[in-house]
Design an enzyme around this catalytic site. Structure first.
Site, PDB file in Angstrom:
ATOM      1  N   GLU A  54     139.123  50.800   7.237  1.00 60.93           N
ATOM      2  CA  GLU A  54     139.580  51.918   6.411  1.00 60.93           C
ATOM      3  C   GLU A  54     141.083  51.894   6.145  1.00 60.93           C
ATOM      4  OE1 GLU A  54     137.542  55.820   6.156  1.00 60.93           O
ATOM      5  OE2 GLU A  54     139.096  56.358   7.600  1.00 60.93           O
ATOM      6  N   LYS A  56     143.793  54.028   5.517  1.00 63.57           N
ATOM      7  CA  LYS A  56     144.001  55.468   5.758  1.00 63.57           C
ATOM      8  C   LYS A  56     145.467  55.705   6.096  1.00 63.57           C
ATOM      9  CE  LYS A  56     142.277  57.384   9.542  1.00 63.57           C
ATOM     10  NZ  LYS A  56     141.336  58.028  10.498  1.00 63.57           N
ATOM     11  N   LYS A 115     136.209  57.295   0.132  1.00 65.53           N
ATOM     12  CA  LYS A 115     136.083  58.330   1.154  1.00 65.53           C
ATOM     13  C   LYS A 115     136.869  59.561   0.705  1.00 65.53           C
ATOM     14  CE  LYS A 115     136.063  59.074   6.119  1.00 65.53           C
ATOM     15  NZ  LYS A 115     136.493  58.573   7.435  1.00 65.53           N
ATOM     16  N   GLU A 159     126.847  61.205   5.103  1.00 71.36           N
ATOM     17  CA  GLU A 159     127.352  61.420   6.459  1.00 71.36           C
ATOM     18  C   GLU A 159     126.684  62.629   7.110  1.00 71.36           C
ATOM     19  OE1 GLU A 159     131.667  61.124   7.283  1.00 71.36           O
ATOM     20  OE2 GLU A 159     131.455  63.186   7.998  1.00 71.36           O
ATOM     21  N   ASN A 180     128.753  60.671  11.952  1.00 72.96           N
ATOM     22  CA  ASN A 180     130.137  60.936  12.308  1.00 72.96           C
ATOM     23  C   ASN A 180     130.197  61.474  13.728  1.00 72.96           C
ATOM     24  OD1 ASN A 180     132.863  61.520  12.420  1.00 72.96           O
ATOM     25  ND2 ASN A 180     132.913  62.640  10.489  1.00 72.96           N
ATOM     26  N   GLU A 210     130.500  56.199  12.681  1.00 70.81           N
ATOM     27  CA  GLU A 210     131.806  56.594  12.177  1.00 70.81           C
ATOM     28  C   GLU A 210     132.581  57.373  13.237  1.00 70.81           C
ATOM     29  OE1 GLU A 210     129.782  57.812   7.870  1.00 70.81           O
ATOM     30  OE2 GLU A 210     131.404  59.025   8.714  1.00 70.81           O
ATOM     31  N   SER A 211     133.866  57.152  13.282  1.00 67.73           N
ATOM     32  CA  SER A 211     134.835  57.923  14.074  1.00 67.73           C
ATOM     33  C   SER A 211     134.770  57.623  15.573  1.00 67.73           C
ATOM     34  CB  SER A 211     134.662  59.435  13.866  1.00 67.73           C
ATOM     35  OG  SER A 211     134.911  59.815  12.538  1.00 67.73           O
TER      36      SER A 211
END
Length: 251
Positions: A54, A56, A115, A159, A180, A210-211
């Site tokens: 990502e 970011k 995203k 998600e 997530n 994710e995350s």
């Protein structure tokens, strides 16, 4: 409040408010997407863990900001073995932009995920990408938004954070589901979230963790729990992105 009437963290309420105020595109987009499924298969065949790296610049849950050229970051991530890229287009809280996504997608040959916090069909027409993130928690008509995305050629990554949201995603026909590990109500991360939801995802659905994936051990844990791919942001952006991606893709 979210679509379920549940309280959200103040940062998330601010993000959603800003997202709802951003106008959609003037013309309906039509995308010829790069296949995310093929990218995962290619990574697996090459012996790499399929990682969505990502781009970011910042976020409400990280300190500081990284203002490197998004294209240079993206190319460095692909060099490290990323199967796909994620580019933030939310400007106020994540430092992203549609221009950054356009530049990145033109510079690489892997699938690119947009995203953002998309709650309205018109927001889909702001920019072309290969995948688009739809957060079940924030979308009232999930089936309608999934269909609208697919009609434009996008591959929707839906998600979820709970079993109920997973059921909504599957009911909406999602082929790609992201779990997530961060609770957007409290912004707390728990990898148990993925492990509790993954067993209930059908085998024909591509599953993304994710995350909260910060280490090689986390990668192995998520893969053992059933992740087909992993979306990793902060742990890649912190330092040498090529080396960081390679560390995760070779976990």
């Amino acid at each position: 409040m979210d679509a379920n009437g549940e309280e959200l963290a103040a940062e998330v309420r601010s993000i959603l408010s800003a997202a709802q105020e951003r106008a959609g595109g003037d013309e309906r987009v039509s995308v010829d997407p790069r296949s995310f499924s093929a990218a995962i298969a290619d990574a697996e065949a090459d012996g790499r863990v399929p990682v969505i790296a990502e781009v970011k610049p910042t976020s409400p849950t990280t300190e500081g900001r990284r203002d490197d050229d998004p294209v240079e970051l993206a190319r460095a991530m692909v060099e490290g073995g990323a199967a796909a890229l994620s580019v933030l287009t939310e400007p106020e809280h994540f430092g992203g932009s549609t221009a950054a996504l356009e530049s990145v997608r033109a510079a690489v040959d892997v699938p690119v995920l947009r995203k953002d916090f998309i709650v309205d069909e018109s927001q889909l027409d702001l920019v072309e990408s290969d995948l688009v993130l739809l957060i079940a928690r924030f979308v009232d008509d999930l089936s309608g938004l999934v269909a609208a995305a697919e009609e434009r050629g996008f591959q929707p990554l839906v998600e979820v954070h709970t079993r109920a949201e997973l059921d909504r995603a599957l009911g909406a026909g999602a082929d790609f589901v992201g779990v997530n590990n961060r609770d957007l109500g409290q912004l707390e991360v728990d990898l148990d979230t993925f492990e509790s939801i993954a067993p209930h995802v059908p085998d024909d659905v591509t599953l993304v963790a994710e995350s909260g994936i910060d280490s090689v051990a986390d990668v192995r844990r998520m893969r053992e729990a059933g992740a087909d791919a992993l979306l990793i942001g902060s742990a890649i952006m912190d330092g040498d992105v090529t080396a960081n991606v390679r560390r995760f893709t070779t976990a």
